[in-house]
Design a protein around this motif. Structure first.
Motif, short mmCIF file in Angstrom:
data_model
loop_
_atom_site.label_atom_id
_atom_site.label_comp_id
_atom_site.label_asym_id
_atom_site.label_seq_id
_atom_site.Cartn_x
_atom_site.Cartn_y
_atom_site.Cartn_z
N LYS A 250 0.79 -1.33 0.24
CA LYS A 250 0.01 -0.05 -0.08
C LYS A 250 0.91 1.35 0.10
O LYS A 250 0.43 2.14 -0.79
CB LYS A 250 -0.87 -0.18 1.23
N ASP A 251 1.97 1.17 0.93
CA ASP A 251 2.70 2.47 0.92
C ASP A 251 3.54 2.55 -0.54
O ASP A 251 3.82 3.52 -0.87
CB ASP A 251 3.93 2.16 1.85
N MET A 254 1.04 4.05 -2.91
CA MET A 254 0.78 5.59 -2.38
C MET A 254 2.03 6.48 -2.90
O MET A 254 1.56 7.50 -3.22
CB MET A 254 0.59 5.57 -0.82
N LYS A 258 1.83 9.88 -5.26
CA LYS A 258 2.33 11.09 -5.26
C LYS A 258 3.61 11.52 -5.99
O LYS A 258 3.48 12.70 -6.25
CB LYS A 258 2.75 10.98 -3.55
N TYR A 268 -1.34 12.48 -7.86
CA TYR A 268 -2.04 13.10 -6.57
C TYR A 268 -2.98 14.40 -6.82
O TYR A 268 -3.97 14.53 -6.56
CB TYR A 268 -0.96 13.20 -5.56
N ASP A 278 -7.67 13.18 0.47
CA ASP A 278 -6.71 12.39 0.93
C ASP A 278 -7.21 10.47 1.62
O ASP A 278 -6.67 9.90 1.24
CB ASP A 278 -6.07 12.84 2.11
N ALA A 279 -8.52 10.81 2.28
CA ALA A 279 -8.99 9.71 2.75
C ALA A 279 -9.45 8.66 1.51
O ALA A 279 -9.14 7.32 1.55
CB ALA A 279 -10.34 9.95 3.51
N ASP A 282 -6.30 7.32 -0.15
CA ASP A 282 -5.86 5.90 1.07
C ASP A 282 -6.62 4.75 0.75
O ASP A 282 -5.94 3.77 0.86
CB ASP A 282 -5.90 6.48 2.33
N LYS A 283 -7.89 4.96 0.59
CA LYS A 283 -8.71 3.79 0.43
C LYS A 283 -8.32 3.16 -1.04
O LYS A 283 -8.56 1.92 -1.14
CB LYS A 283 -10.23 4.15 0.29
N ALA A 285 -5.47 3.43 -2.52
CA ALA A 285 -4.24 2.47 -2.43
C ALA A 285 -4.37 1.50 -1.99
O ALA A 285 -3.57 0.36 -2.24
CB ALA A 285 -3.31 3.60 -1.79
N ASN A 286 -5.20 1.30 -0.77
CA ASN A 286 -5.32 0.15 -0.18
C ASN A 286 -6.27 -1.05 -1.05
O ASN A 286 -5.82 -2.39 -0.85
CB ASN A 286 -6.23 0.28 1.02
#
Length: 294
Positions: A250-251, A254, A258, A268, A278-279, A282-283, A285-286
């Protein structure tokens, strides 16, 4: 014979009776050069036959090379493929590199395309007329020899620089040339079909299609390039996202969103401009990290 210096003196030519006068038929008969080996020979058919034999040997050699190493073909032409780096054949690399310099491109493109090549090839055509000396040793012809050596060094340097720059571009953009990629795919297909030496890879499918990240993906900029089925466009250098979780966390994903990667710029800000938060990113990328083949 003539004796004295009187202008009206009769001149008598005395022939040699040992030289037999040739008949008309003998004069028309071609000379047999076999009596003078290494001196001369008839052009037709002797000399011409030798030339044909040499030409046939060279042609057969070229045909063997062509059949032994097939042409390095890439994928079908795709005008949307911005990752493709066009490259000419090796014998035009020096001209390709020359056209990259500021004084032979842009506003000076006519000078680079017509002026410089015209000067070079024009000089080559005029060389036999400009250098008319009888000397054949190169060190006795300083001007012609210097120009020839300078031309060889220039073409060699431009060819080397062009190829080295191409290799750097491939490495920076993380691009595998299409003909190499196709050859690898061909060998992989033969190995797989040749007796089970390589286990057939299980076809990847979308994981967690009902996850909130899947809905966010439909709104994100990723959809335009990677497609609704996450298959991407491999022919255009856009990788598939199916199974991306096998190699990226995931990182990692992300970080790619970006900072970008290869030909892909940072996505991004474009996603923020499309209304994602941003949330949401994040979802997204997860969810992409969940896309695994096993």
């Amino acid at each position: 014979m003539a004796h004295g210096h009187k202008s009206d003196e009769k001149i008598v030519y005395v022939g040699d009776s040992r030289v037999r006068k040739k008949t008309q038929e003998e004069r028309l008969k071609p000379t047999d050069y076999s009596a003078y080996p290494g001196k001369s020979e008839a052009f037709i058919p002797n000399f011409l036959l030798k030339e044909w034999m040499v030409g046939v040997v060279v042609l057969v050699g070229i045909l063997v090379l062509v059949m032994s190493d097939p042409a390095p073909l890439g994928y079908p032409a795709d005008p949307k493929n911005t990752a493709f780096i066009p490259m000419p054949d090796w014998y035009f690399l020096f001209m390709y590199q020359l056209l990259k310099y500021p004084y032979t491109s842009g506003d000076y493109v006519v000078l680079g395309v017509v002026g410089v090549p015209g000067l070079l090839f024009g000089s080559l055509l005029l060389a036999p007329f400009l250098d008319t000396g009888k000397e054949r040793r190169f060190y006795r012809r300083p001007i012609a020899s210097s120009l020839m050596i300078l031309s060889l060094i220039t073409c060699s340097y431009l060819t080397y620089v062009s190829w080295a720059h191409y290799q750097v571009e491939l490495k920076e953009k993380n691009i595998i040339p299409e003909h190499i990629k196709r050859e690898e795919e061909l060998h992989a297909g033969k190995t797989t079909a040749g007796g089970g030496a390589k286990e057939t890879k299980k076809a990847a499918a979308i994981v967690a299609a009902d996850d909130p990240g899947a809905e966010i993906y439909k709104k994100a900029t990723c959809l335009a390039c990677h497609g609704a089925q996450l298959k991407g466009m491999p022919a255009s250098g856009v990788p598939a996202l199916l199974g991306v979780g096998d190699t990226h966390t995931k990182d990692d994903i992300m970080g790619i969103i970006k900072n970008g990667k290869g030909n892909m710029p940072s996505m991004y800000k474009p996603n923020i401009d499309k209304g994602l938060t941003d949330a949401d990113i994040d979802k997204l990328a997860n969810w992409l990290a969940m896309q695994k083949t096993q």
